[in-house]
Design an enzyme around this catalytic site. Structure first.
Site, PDB file in Angstrom:
ATOM      1  N   ASP A   1       5.919  -0.722  -0.158  1.00 55.19           N
ATOM      2  CA  ASP A   1       4.580  -1.751  -0.360  1.00 55.19           C
ATOM      3  C   ASP A   1       4.128  -2.052   1.002  1.00 55.19           C
ATOM      4  O   ASP A   1       4.792  -1.978   2.038  1.00 55.19           O
ATOM      5  CB  ASP A   1       5.202  -3.037  -0.817  1.00 55.19           C
ATOM      6  CG  ASP A   1       4.096  -3.793  -1.745  1.00 55.19           C
ATOM      7  OD1 ASP A   1       2.854  -3.316  -1.884  1.00 55.19           O
ATOM      8  OD2 ASP A   1       4.410  -4.319  -2.634  1.00 55.19           O
TER       9      ASP A   1
ATOM     10  N   GLU B   1      -1.459  -1.931   5.057  1.00 56.34           N
ATOM     11  CA  GLU B   1      -2.800  -1.927   4.934  1.00 56.34           C
ATOM     12  C   GLU B   1      -3.229  -2.843   6.281  1.00 56.34           C
ATOM     13  O   GLU B   1      -4.317  -2.153   6.880  1.00 56.34           O
ATOM     14  CB  GLU B   1      -3.405  -2.156   3.625  1.00 56.34           C
ATOM     15  CG  GLU B   1      -3.159  -1.397   2.531  1.00 56.34           C
ATOM     16  CD  GLU B   1      -1.879  -1.811   1.660  1.00 56.34           C
ATOM     17  OE1 GLU B   1      -1.465  -1.327   0.829  1.00 56.34           O
ATOM     18  OE2 GLU B   1      -1.394  -3.143   2.172  1.00 56.34           O
TER      19      GLU B   1
ATOM     20  N   ASP C   1      -2.632  -3.724  -7.073  1.00 52.42           N
ATOM     21  CA  ASP C   1      -2.631  -5.169  -7.947  1.00 52.42           C
ATOM     22  C   ASP C   1      -3.864  -5.212  -8.683  1.00 52.42           C
ATOM     23  O   ASP C   1      -5.171  -5.171  -8.265  1.00 52.42           O
ATOM     24  CB  ASP C   1      -2.815  -6.282  -6.922  1.00 52.42           C
ATOM     25  CG  ASP C   1      -1.595  -6.472  -6.176  1.00 52.42           C
ATOM     26  OD1 ASP C   1      -0.436  -5.654  -6.355  1.00 52.42           O
ATOM     27  OD2 ASP C   1      -1.333  -7.105  -4.873  1.00 52.42           O
TER      28      ASP C   1
END
Length: 772
Positions: free
Chosen positions: A416, A419, A482
């Site tokens: 995960d 970014e 998400d």
């Protein structure tokens, strides 16, 4: 960046310098070098006090032409750089005439015109496909901030549509959009993207890769409506034009250049279930989910532990929370005894509260500011710092922690984040912070991938990754991030999946049921059908569990039906996965990729092809109303068996156990004999289904082995009313269903039986002759 102000002016504070006249052309080894001035320099007086652009044309692979436009060659060019597969012995042709200089690789050439009017044209077999005209490329000096940029504008023809640029959730066709390739954690409902890829393709059958890891600014038919403009802060601009001539051929060349998607293991195509994100869970909770799935006859193949397998405020130090999971090794052993694979969540950050934080700081394993202090902030985790993966020792420390988890029984990792990488930093290896912002996603996922490659083997390696950069398709699987729990977010997720597929990524998933909030049961059920007809399928949420009985009883029926369907489809799906690995063609693909000659497919973004032969149109309404388009041919529903004509739109209404899933004609589709697992022997008990084989056509079906290689091939050829079926390779107890055929006039070397879907033929050997 915006350069022009309408058609006649430029933005305030900008000075533009363009290459306008070819001064000289040289051949340097396998390169064509063009020196171009921004004014007429035929008189010696005008050869003073002027810039001179250097344009280099080269070919890293056949059918790919690289262009490098240079201003100052002495500027710093620190890495990172994209890991490209550059060949040294590419055959090229260079022609230098009075009228033009031309560089050719394969069928693709770049031609620079000499004389009064500058033009750079790209041609396929002599026919222009794109290019830039006078004053449409060059150097930009921004006096507002004292920064300098290079830019290019490539022409778009009438009706030309642009795709790609990474996983984007805006309209599938990029025309009219402004895109900044800067990775951001922005969810699926904004213009931001987790996976920015400065590569686009068009329906004219070519692609363009801008070879700059830093932010590239694209104006796609926006600032100049008939051009794709791209610019970068640099003293040079390098890009590659990639020939097709079809979208599949473009991706074949692109992924040969940037890296093929690895082939995920078969078990990863099954159903994944997670703890969800901020829910409360321990081993008892996990067992209640897994046992509940088994009690309801819901096949389950992978269980994922999200963030709170570790102690709060300490992510990621890779230590199980002893209060919640006092015996993690024993728990994993017990779960694996139930036939499950285990995934755990990780990210590339560390919270200040972790006991290992001081050790990591002292050893220099964390990212620093230019003054030598740690880069930290309080978002996500208090005092959060970032692992510096340009430090080999930091990589080894991180990898050793992951190897310890693998030794404990963990099979894969959800990689995960990655970014929000800052730029006011100093990397261990001196990397350019602007370039490392996006490229960090690559080195992060590469590190984790290599851990699995070194421990369980490359054939068993799989990730569940959110961030990406160019080349990260080599480390599947990627998921959409998400999303909200509504139909709009379901649709935008699909757009993101089609977009990333058009950017070189072969495998993709999404959070079934939506991540944020809790979906109504009808949204969950529609999303389950879509999710289990995706390459990878995961039930995951934020503040609530995603087990189907948390919604309603029918949700269990939906999950069961579509999970079993996907397991049966594995002979077909895994062969398509092997093709993604071999040629870069995504498993889930936009309709325009499969039907590039049908202009009606150019804008379709609410349906997709699942492999070469199956069209899927998810339902985005509670009532089940759906509209979809079928290209030319005769199409048959995979399980309802109704037939529809192509080259037209259709309106239907579907219950929760159904959606439009149509198989194109002249298809031989393999279904397996196991509806409980994805990983089984696909060439035993295979049920082949033949759909509308037309006179003069041949249908071929290749059944894969576990490594993706072809273990059995079945062919059906029709001449008049005679169908000849031949098999080659290893197969046992296969049958052939002639869809919507109720009787035949003759059958040799086999027996027949009736079924609801059509006549089922069982061969005596590996050959049949059928007379209709």
């Amino acid at each position: 960046m915006k350069i022009s102000d309408g058609n006649w002016l430029i933005q305030p504070g900008l000075n533009l310098i363009h290459p306008l006249q070819v001064f000289e052309v040289e051949q340097q080894d396998n390169e064509m070098v063009v020196y171009a001035a921004p004014r007429d320099v035929r008189e010696r007086t005008w050869q003073l006090d002027t810039p001179l652009f250097t344009l280099r044309f080269f070919s890293p692979q056949e059918g790919i032409v690289g262009v490098r436009i240079e201003h100052f060659q002495g500027a710093l060019n620190n890495g990172p750089h994209y890991p490209l597969n550059i060949l040294q012995d590419v055959k090229v042709t260079i022609e230098n005439t009075e009228r033009y200089a031309e560089f050719k690789s394969g069928n693709l050439s770049a031609r620079v015109s000499k004389g009064e009017f500058w033009s750079l044209d790209f041609l396929r077999n002599g026919e222009r496909i794109t290019g830039s005209q006078v004053k449409n490329n060059g150097y930009v000096q921004d006096t507002n901030n004292q920064r300098n940029y290079m830019f290019e504008r490539l022409d778009l023809g009438v009706g030309e549509t642009v795709y790609g640029l990474g996983e984007r959730f805006t309209a599938l066709v990029r025309n009219g959009q402004t895109v900044e390739t800067w990775n951001r954690d922005g969810g699926t409902s904004t213009e931001q993207a987790y996976k920015n890829i400065p590569f686009y393709m068009t329906n004219r059958g070519y692609g363009v890769l801008v070879n700059h890891p830093q932010c590239v600014s694209f104006e796609v038919g926006s600032e100049k409506v008939s051009k794709v403009q791209f610019s970068v802060e640099s003293e040079y601009l390098e890009y590659f034009v990639i020939d097709g001539p079809t979208p599949k051929a473009v991706l074949d060349r692109y992924t040969r250049f940037t890296g093929r998607p690895a082939l995920p293991p078969a078990w990863s195509f099954g159903l994944w279930l997670t703890t969800s994100f901020t829910t409360n869970y321990d081993e008892a909770t996990v067992n209640s989910f897994i046992d509940g799935m088994a009690e309801r006859n819901l096949p389950l193949h992978v269980f994922h532990f999200d963030c709170f397998w570790m102690k709060a405020f300490q992510w990621c130090d890779f230590e199980w929370d002893p209060l919640t999971f006092p015996d993690p090794e024993g728990m994993i052993r017990r779960l694996k005894a139930k036939g499950l694979k285990i995934c755990v969540w990780i990210n590339p950050y560390i919270g200040q509260k972790s006991p290992v934080f001081k050790e990591l700081q002292e050893k220099g394993y964390l990212l620093k500011r230019p003054d030598g202090s740690l880069w930290q902030w309080d978002k996500w985790q208090p005092g959060l710092a970032i692992y510096d993966f340009t430090n080999p020792d930091a990589c080894k420390w991180y990898a050793d922690k992951l190897k310890g988890l693998v030794a404990m029984g963990v099979d894969c990792f959800k990689t995960d984040f990655g970014e929000r990488i800052p730029t006011d930093v100093q990397w261990f290896d001196g990397s350019d912070p602007q370039k490392m912002h996006n490229h960090y996603a690559y080195i992060y996922n590469e590190l984790v991938w290599n851990v699995l490659k070194d421990t369980v083997g490359e054939e068993e390696a799989v990730l569940f990754a959110r961030s990406a950069s160019v080349g990260a398709q080599k480390f599947p699987v990627h998921w959409g991030g998400d999303c909200y729990a509504n139909y709009e977010s379901m649709a935008e997720s699909l757009r993101g999946g089609l977009s990333i597929g058009l950017s070189g990524f072969g495998f993709w998933s999404h959070d079934i049921g939506g991540f944020e909030n809790t979906a109504p049961a009808h949204v969950y059920k529609r999303w389950c059908a879509f999710g289990l007809l995706s390459s990878h399928s995961r039930l995951h949420g934020s503040k609530s569990y995603r087990v189907p009985w948390a919604y309603d009883d029918e949700s269990c029926d939906v999950v069961r039906f579509f999970t079993q369907l996907k397991c049966r489809m594995m002979p077909y799906l895994y062969r398509e996965a092997a093709r993604a690995n071999a040629r870069g063609t995504p498993m889930m693909r936009a309709m325009m990729m499969e039907f590039p000659d049908d202009p009606a497919c150019d804008y379709l973004d609410r349906q997709y092809m699942l492999g070469d032969n199956v069209m899927v149109a998810p339902v985005f309404t509670e009532a089940g109303d759906v509209q979809f388009y079928l290209p030319e041919g005769r199409w048959t529903h995979l399980w309802h068996n109704d037939e529809l004509d192509g080259s037209r739109w259709h309106k239907q209404q579907h219950g929760f156990l159904s959606l439009p899933v149509y198989v194109r004609d002249n298809t031989l589709l393999a279904l397996g004999n196991n509806d409980q697992r994805p990983d089984y022997v696909w060439h035993e008990g295979t049920a082949f289904h033949l759909f509308n084989l037309q006179d003069g056509h041949e249908a071929v079906c290749e059944v894969p082995a576990a490594d993706g290689s072809v273990i059995f091939t079945l062919k059906a050829a029709r001449t008049g009313n005679t169908i000849t079926v031949t098999g080659a390779g290893e197969a046992k107890n296969w049958t052939l269903c002639l869809r919507n055929v109720v009787k035949v006039n003759g059958l040799q070397d086999g027996s027949q039986a009736e079924s609801e879907q059509g006549l089922v033929v069982k061969p005596q050997g590996n050959a049949l002759t059928i007379t209709l």
